[in-house]
Design a protein around this motif. Sequence first.
Motif, PDB file in Angstrom:
ATOM      1  N   GLY A  34       1.231  -1.006   0.056  1.00 31.51           N
ATOM      2  CA  GLY A  34      -0.355   0.196   0.273  1.00 31.51           C
ATOM      3  C   GLY A  34       0.741   1.146   0.096  1.00 31.51           C
ATOM      4  N   HIS A  42       6.848   6.793   0.338  1.00 31.23           N
ATOM      5  CA  HIS A  42       6.578   4.971   0.368  1.00 31.23           C
ATOM      6  C   HIS A  42       6.299   4.172  -1.044  1.00 31.23           C
ATOM      7  CE1 HIS A  42       3.002   6.339   2.865  1.00 31.23           C
ATOM      8  NE2 HIS A  42       3.452   6.999   3.567  1.00 31.23           N
ATOM      9  N   ASN A 206      -3.465   2.504   0.052  1.00 37.24           N
ATOM     10  CA  ASN A 206      -3.731   1.510   1.036  1.00 37.24           C
ATOM     11  C   ASN A 206      -5.194   1.224   1.406  1.00 37.24           C
ATOM     12  OD1 ASN A 206      -1.370   1.840   2.335  1.00 37.24           O
ATOM     13  ND2 ASN A 206      -2.201   4.133   3.050  1.00 37.24           N
ATOM     14  N   ARG A 210      -5.485  -2.497   2.354  1.00 38.27           N
ATOM     15  CA  ARG A 210      -6.507  -3.546   3.865  1.00 38.27           C
ATOM     16  C   ARG A 210      -7.111  -4.231   3.618  1.00 38.27           C
ATOM     17  NH1 ARG A 210     -10.309   0.922   5.410  1.00 38.27           N
ATOM     18  NH2 ARG A 210     -10.970  -1.164   6.780  1.00 38.27           N
ATOM     19  N   GLY A 232       0.351  -1.795   4.615  1.00 32.02           N
ATOM     20  CA  GLY A 232      -0.235  -0.638   4.586  1.00 32.02           C
ATOM     21  C   GLY A 232       0.826   0.634   5.291  1.00 32.02           C
ATOM     22  N   PRO A 240      -2.714   3.358   8.704  1.00 28.12           N
ATOM     23  CA  PRO A 240      -3.511   4.414   7.531  1.00 28.12           C
ATOM     24  C   PRO A 240      -4.683   2.996   8.449  1.00 28.12           C
ATOM     25  CG  PRO A 240      -1.773   2.409   7.273  1.00 28.12           C
ATOM     26  CD  PRO A 240      -1.418   2.936   8.092  1.00 28.12           C
TER      27      PRO A 240
END
Length: 270
Positions: A34, A42, A206, A210, A232, A240
């Motif tokens: 994610g 990220h 994200n 999940r 995440g 998140p």
Amino acid sequence: MMRVCLFALTLGLYAPSAWADEGAFDGAEVIFLGEIHDNPAHHARQAALVAELKPVALVFEMLSNAQAAAIQPEDLADQARLAETLEWADGGWPDFAMYYPIFQAASDAAVFGAALPREEAREVGDAPLAKVFGASAGFYGLDENLPPQIQAAREQLQMAAHCDSLPADMLPKMVDIQRLRDARLAETALEAFSIHGGPVVVITGNGHARTDWGAPALVAMAAPEVRVAALGQGEADSAPEGTFDLVETTDAVERDDPCTAFAAPDPDAD
């Protein structure tokens, strides 16, 4: 049985630890990484993990089937050329420079696109989800309505994501589109796995990564024998929304207030 498990996860009756160690990826065959789309850290973390995991296939939320199919081996050696091949600038995603290292980290991997086709998104609300998605809809629960509690929670998240500015009657459609995106990601990941084996890495936001109700849960619903894991990535010590097998945080990115675009003009302004 898998649908019962999915909804139990969503209701919080049981769930994997949101702060598991990096061993969460051990033995996983489909791994969702994610992101917050505009956070360079990220994407750097995704690239590092891709280099470590050595996937045989990469699935991108950001690409269509046609875009992924257009990639030639020589494109991967040149950032500008690959961006042009993908027509990245027209897609509305953040700077391609953040994503290019992910391609470089697994240059021999097959690339799949899992973007929801616009024509499908336009059909939402006018036709049942199962009809919009197609024959495999039942594998991903799209032939059934969500339980009322889950539907309400997902509508609330959509409202919050749009700065409490959406008309209430739009919320069910927004949830349906999210469900379709999750299902396309799950189906494309399983297609990649069926063709190439594992590991398959999925690059996505994200919300889709999940494990309680996103694409990983739908992979588990459709193919419970496939081992799935998900990362995440949060910001500034804020995890998140949802559950993941591993959660990491980075510094927050400075960004304009996204709710400004939804604000009504000030009638007294000059």
